[in-house]
Design an enzyme around this catalytic site. Structure first.
Site, PDB file in Angstrom:
ATOM      1  N   LYS A  82      85.045 153.637  39.006  1.00 34.09           N
ATOM      2  CA  LYS A  82      83.601 153.524  39.176  1.00 34.09           C
ATOM      3  C   LYS A  82      82.876 154.434  38.176  1.00 34.09           C
ATOM      4  CE  LYS A  82      82.302 152.698  43.702  1.00 34.09           C
ATOM      5  NZ  LYS A  82      81.880 153.150  45.041  1.00 34.09           N
TER       6      LYS A  82
ATOM      7  N   PHE B 290      65.599 153.044  52.657  1.00 33.51           N
ATOM      8  CA  PHE B 290      65.298 151.716  53.214  1.00 33.51           C
ATOM      9  C   PHE B 290      65.431 150.602  52.176  1.00 33.51           C
ATOM     10  CE2 PHE B 290      62.845 154.956  55.510  1.00 33.51           C
ATOM     11  CZ  PHE B 290      63.352 154.773  56.789  1.00 33.51           C
TER      12      PHE B 290
ATOM     13  N   GLY C 190      73.693 139.174  57.595  1.00 33.18           N
ATOM     14  CA  GLY C 190      75.010 139.715  57.275  1.00 33.18           C
ATOM     15  C   GLY C 190      74.820 140.925  56.379  1.00 33.18           C
TER      16      GLY C 190
ATOM     17  N   CYS D 261      74.919 146.329  56.109  1.00 32.98           N
ATOM     18  CA  CYS D 261      74.036 147.230  56.860  1.00 32.98           C
ATOM     19  C   CYS D 261      73.674 146.721  58.250  1.00 32.98           C
ATOM     20  CB  CYS D 261      72.764 147.481  56.054  1.00 32.98           C
ATOM     21  SG  CYS D 261      73.119 148.134  54.420  1.00 32.98           S
TER      22      CYS D 261
HETATM   23  C1  UGA Z   1      68.744 145.945  55.034  1.00 36.30           C
HETATM   24  C2  UGA Z   1      67.317 146.431  55.323  1.00 36.30           C
HETATM   25  O1  UGA Z   1      66.396 145.350  55.121  1.00 36.30           O
HETATM   26  C3  UGA Z   1      66.944 147.590  54.394  1.00 36.30           C
HETATM   27  O2  UGA Z   1      65.650 148.075  54.713  1.00 36.30           O
HETATM   28  C4  UGA Z   1      67.976 148.706  54.585  1.00 36.30           C
HETATM   29  O3  UGA Z   1      67.715 149.806  53.719  1.00 36.30           O
HETATM   30  C5  UGA Z   1      69.361 148.163  54.270  1.00 36.30           C
HETATM   31  O4  UGA Z   1      69.649 147.052  55.152  1.00 36.30           O
HETATM   32  C6  UGA Z   1      70.347 149.271  54.486  1.00 36.30           C
HETATM   33  O5  UGA Z   1      70.527 149.680  55.632  1.00 36.30           O
HETATM   34  O6  UGA Z   1      70.856 149.830  53.511  1.00 36.30           O
HETATM   35  P1  UGA Z   1      69.839 144.408  53.135  1.00 36.30           P
HETATM   36  O7  UGA Z   1      71.116 144.564  53.895  1.00 36.30           O
HETATM   37  O8  UGA Z   1      69.827 144.555  51.666  1.00 36.30           O
HETATM   38  O9  UGA Z   1      68.747 145.442  53.701  1.00 36.30           O
HETATM   39  O10 UGA Z   1      69.321 142.936  53.451  1.00 36.30           O
HETATM   40  P2  UGA Z   1      68.071 142.266  54.171  1.00 36.30           P
HETATM   41  O11 UGA Z   1      67.090 141.837  53.172  1.00 36.30           O
HETATM   42  O12 UGA Z   1      67.599 143.090  55.296  1.00 36.30           O
HETATM   43  O13 UGA Z   1      68.768 140.953  54.742  1.00 36.30           O
HETATM   44  C7  UGA Z   1      69.788 141.074  55.724  1.00 36.30           C
HETATM   45  C8  UGA Z   1      70.265 139.723  56.159  1.00 36.30           C
HETATM   46  O14 UGA Z   1      69.293 139.075  56.964  1.00 36.30           O
HETATM   47  C9  UGA Z   1      70.599 138.741  55.038  1.00 36.30           C
HETATM   48  O15 UGA Z   1      71.832 138.111  55.334  1.00 36.30           O
HETATM   49  C10 UGA Z   1      69.455 137.742  55.083  1.00 36.30           C
HETATM   50  O16 UGA Z   1      69.837 136.465  54.631  1.00 36.30           O
HETATM   51  C11 UGA Z   1      69.123 137.731  56.562  1.00 36.30           C
HETATM   52  N1  UGA Z   1      67.740 137.311  56.891  1.00 36.30           N
HETATM   53  C12 UGA Z   1      66.699 138.033  56.431  1.00 36.30           C
HETATM   54  C13 UGA Z   1      67.530 136.217  57.702  1.00 36.30           C
HETATM   55  O17 UGA Z   1      68.479 135.542  58.146  1.00 36.30           O
HETATM   56  N2  UGA Z   1      66.249 135.856  58.024  1.00 36.30           N
HETATM   57  C14 UGA Z   1      65.181 136.568  57.586  1.00 36.30           C
HETATM   58  O18 UGA Z   1      64.046 136.184  57.934  1.00 36.30           O
HETATM   59  C15 UGA Z   1      65.397 137.661  56.763  1.00 36.30           C
END
Ligand code: UGA
Length: 438
Positions: free
Chosen positions: A35, A151, A259, A262
């Site tokens: 890495k 976040f 998924g 996080c």
């Molecule tokens: C998430 C949080 O949104 C961040 O704020 C946080 O910092 C991060 O986890 C973390 O803990 O590090 P992330 O895992 O990048 O971020 O992804 P998201 O954008 O939250 O999406 C998560 C999942 O939810 C994805 O699989 C997405 O497809 C799904 N999703 C999202 C839905 O099924 N419907 C929605 O309306 C929005």
């Protein structure tokens, strides 16, 4: 300010680049030599739009360097951000915090009494207190520790780090607050809300935020389950309730669910921690949030079977493997899980993804990975759109109609132009609604 960023995975690499970009002198620490080599050559090692370019820029500016161990260089830093992973423990819902304890043990010998240690990893509430205790056993002064949850979202990680919607810092001294105000000064002066709390609150803020987001998604997906058996439309329902500002329309997209590295692990870790603290009932609903989410994946398989009968001998194309677009992360990915469930049900499964196929190939050789999107449709009995990459949303259904052997598409993210697909002769099914005109 001279700072270190310890642990250069998704969170740490992005944070290190962001801190350098706002003018700090950053030393990134990572024990994985591969890495490190990659980072030194200007590659973060994962797909994140804009990050490699910013990394190259900061390396060239001389504000960012990488090393594997602490030395007199890291000893003179004023602040140490700890960004190591806290994955789910095997065989349990709890988070594995051992990397944090290793990081503070490695840090202790060079830690200066005027330096601040700042945890950024997502942790069970109470972890910072244990880390402080551990650190104080190893140094001969009162170690200063604070918590500053992150976040950022994958796919917009750098932008989220540079322009966060809020900064949260958990502190137990004026010294810690002052140092954090100094390191984030440029963001604070540009108007980013700066919220100062005690340390347990800051730890819990992160778990709570992710639990709330997961709950929103599973809430709309639970409505989708009802919509599917009652003739209602969960997407229209989401739009209708979302206009109420108290509800809001964000994170209400129904589909195959959430998924990634996080949301799933964080709701499980919060449940495990609440149980440890004797208040498991307070968040027992999170188990159902998890179950609703997992059931969406099974629903796709049920739809496939309702159309194709038994899946053995059938060829299914799954569009997408990453847990969301603009990411190559396949951890706990609904798309990948659907591909594996279809495979387990006997189907021959083809997977396409613009960036995550190398990871799929090495972890799941039983799936057939096809790089060329047009070729991927060849002879398939069903297409499942599972990750809403732009190229899938904009697919010209006519151009693939003669390539497939059976015109059936399941829109797992409710993003396709149903009319255009139907005009190309496809039967279109979706989650959370009944499609007319098939
Ligand atoms: C998430 C949080 O949104 C961040 O704020 C946080 O910092 C991060 O986890 C973390 O803990 O590090 P992330 O895992 O990048 O971020 O992804 P998201 O954008 O939250 O999406 C998560 C999942 O939810 C994805 O699989 C997405 O497809 C799904 N999703 C999202 C839905 O099924 N419907 C929605 O309306 C929005």
């Amino acid at each position: 300010m001279k700072i270190t960023v310890i642990g250069l995975g998704y969170l740490g690499a992005t944070h290190a680049v962001a801190m350098a970009k706002i003018g700090h002198q950053v030393i990134g620490l990572e024990t994985n030599e591969e890495k490190l080599d990659s980072l030194r050559s200007g590659k973060a090692g994962f797909y994140e739009p804009g990050l490699d370019e910013a990394l190259v820029e900061q390396l060239a500016a001389g504000r960012l360097t990488f090393q594997s161990k602490h030395d007199e260089n890291t000893a003179s830093a004023e602040l140490h951000f700890i960004c190591v992973g806290t994955p789910q423990n095997k065989g349990s819902d709890s988070a594995n915090t051992s990397y944090l304890f290793s990081a503070v043990r490695d840090l202790a010998p060079i830690l200066h009494k005027d330096a601040l240690v700042v945890g950024k990893s997502t942790v069970p509430v109470g972890t910072a207190a244990l880390l402080t205790e551990e650190l104080n056993k190893l140094v001969d002064f009162d170690a200063q520790l604070a918590w500053n949850p992150e976040f950022l979202r994958e796919g917009t990680a750098l932008e989220d780090s540079l322009k966060p919607d809020r900064l949260v810092v958990g502190v137990n001294s004026q010294f810690a607050e002052a140092k954090l105000r100094e390191v984030f000064a440029s963001m604070i002066s540009s108007g980013v809300p700066f919220i100062v709390t005690d340390i347990p609150t800051a730890e819990l803020v992160k778990s709570a935020a992710n639990a709330f987001l997961a709950t929103k998604i599973s809430f709309i997906n639970s409505m989708a389950e009802i919509a599917e058996v009652s003739g209602a439309n969960a997407s229209a329902l989401a739009e209708a309730i979302g206009y109420d500002e108290r509800i809001g329309n964000k994170f209400l997209r129904n589909g195959v669910g959430f998924g990634g590295g996080c949301l799933p692990k964080d709701i499980r870790a919060l449940t495990a921690r609440a149980e440890e603290l004797g208040v498991g009932q307070a968040v027992s609903y999170l188990k159902e949030i998890d179950q609703v989410n997992l059931r969406r994946r099974v629903r796709v398989i049920a739809l496939l079977k309702s159309e194709l009968g038994e899946l053995s001998g059938k060829k299914v194309l799954v569009l997408g493997a990453a847990f969301k677009p603009d990411s190559d992360d396949i951890r706990d990915s609904p798309a990948l899980d659907i591909a594996l469930l279809a495979k387990k049900a006997g189907a021959e499964v083809i997977v396409h993804d613009p960036v995550s196929l190398p990871g799929v190939r090495s972890k799941h050789p039983e799936l057939i990975c096809v790089e060329d999107l047009h070729e991927a449709f060849s002879g398939v009995d069903a297409v499942v759109l599972a990750t809403e990459w732009k190229q899938y949303r904009e697919l010209d259904a006519k151009s693939i109609a003669d390539t497939v052997s059976n015109r059936l598409v399941i829109d797992g993210r409710n993003v396709l132009n149903v009319k255009a697909w139907q005009q190309a002769g496809f039967k279109v099914l979706a989650l959370g609604r009944t499609i007319e005109g098939n």
